[in-house]
Scaffold this motif. Structure first.
Motif, PDB file in Angstrom:
ATOM      1  N   LYS A  50     -57.441 -28.058 -34.856  1.00 57.86           N
ATOM      2  CA  LYS A  50     -56.791 -29.345 -34.165  1.00 57.86           C
ATOM      3  C   LYS A  50     -56.743 -30.312 -35.195  1.00 57.86           C
ATOM      4  O   LYS A  50     -57.465 -30.360 -36.236  1.00 57.86           O
ATOM      5  N   SER A  51     -55.895 -31.431 -34.823  1.00 59.39           N
ATOM      6  CA  SER A  51     -55.825 -32.338 -35.716  1.00 59.39           C
ATOM      7  C   SER A  51     -57.189 -33.234 -35.993  1.00 59.39           C
ATOM      8  O   SER A  51     -57.669 -33.322 -34.589  1.00 59.39           O
ATOM      9  N   PRO A 118     -59.792 -38.607 -30.699  1.00 59.13           N
ATOM     10  CA  PRO A 118     -59.893 -38.544 -29.196  1.00 59.13           C
ATOM     11  C   PRO A 118     -58.544 -38.562 -28.398  1.00 59.13           C
ATOM     12  O   PRO A 118     -57.525 -38.824 -28.972  1.00 59.13           O
ATOM     13  N   VAL A 119     -58.671 -37.868 -27.311  1.00 57.04           N
ATOM     14  CA  VAL A 119     -57.451 -37.866 -26.612  1.00 57.04           C
ATOM     15  C   VAL A 119     -57.202 -39.271 -25.836  1.00 57.04           C
ATOM     16  O   VAL A 119     -58.125 -39.906 -25.416  1.00 57.04           O
ATOM     17  N   PRO A 120     -56.051 -39.577 -26.080  1.00 57.82           N
ATOM     18  CA  PRO A 120     -55.778 -41.260 -25.674  1.00 57.82           C
ATOM     19  C   PRO A 120     -56.140 -41.379 -24.159  1.00 57.82           C
ATOM     20  O   PRO A 120     -55.947 -40.265 -23.352  1.00 57.82           O
ATOM     21  N   GLY A 123     -53.461 -40.542 -21.673  1.00 62.19           N
ATOM     22  CA  GLY A 123     -53.244 -39.056 -21.330  1.00 62.19           C
ATOM     23  C   GLY A 123     -54.350 -38.764 -19.803  1.00 62.19           C
ATOM     24  O   GLY A 123     -53.532 -37.887 -19.092  1.00 62.19           O
ATOM     25  N   PHE A 124     -55.283 -39.309 -19.764  1.00 67.41           N
ATOM     26  CA  PHE A 124     -56.129 -39.196 -18.639  1.00 67.41           C
ATOM     27  C   PHE A 124     -55.440 -39.859 -17.439  1.00 67.41           C
ATOM     28  O   PHE A 124     -55.579 -39.264 -16.320  1.00 67.41           O
TER      29      PHE A 124
END
Length: 144
Positions: A50-51, A118-120, A123-124
């Motif tokens: 993953k990045s 982290p997922v922004p 997105g959630f």
């Protein structure tokens, strides 16, 4: 997070990743130094599944005449850098490579630091909104 570490040496011989108390290096045919050295151009590539946010890489046995070539996602970002530790800044990538190509380069990769990206939050929020629309559509379908 996981990934792979791949050694590389210029030429036709087999490349071997070596690990000592001083860190990671590369050996091969007629090269027993277990370091990244420029006698025969050598490099180590770190690839992640993953990045990641690249933070720094630290070398051991890095002396006054040593320098490293630094690549991020295959593109050179530092040519013959003498910085130890080398700071990547705020770089997000899936791989980086440290190379030695000068006749007097002779060092090991002691450590490196990366951080998860982290997922922004947006997105959630998007997923939550889509789930809500799905529930509303389902209720309307049952009511009809």
């Amino acid at each position: 997070m996981s990934g792979s570490i791949d050694p590389w040496r210029y030429g036709w011989s087999t490349d071997y990743l070596t690990q000592t108390s001083g860190g990671l290096g590369v050996t091969g045919f007629l090269d027993t130094s277990a370091q990244l050295d420029g006698l025969v151009d050598e490099a180590i590539t770190f690839t992640f599944d993953k990045s990641v946010r690249l933070m720094s890489v630290t070398y051991s046995y890095f002396g006054w005449g040593d320098d490293a070539d630094v690549y991020v996602n295959g593109a050179m970002v530092a040519n013959e850098s003498t910085a130890n530790p080398y700071l990547f800044g705020n770089t997000i990538a899936s791989s980086f490579t440290i190379g030695a190509d000068g006749w007097n380069d002779n060092f090991r990769i002691k450590s490196f630091t990366v951080a998860a990206v982290p997922v922004p939050a947006a997105g959630f929020l998007l997923l939550g909104g889509l789930a809500g629309l799905g529930l509303v559509g389902r209720k309307r379908k049952k009511a009809a």
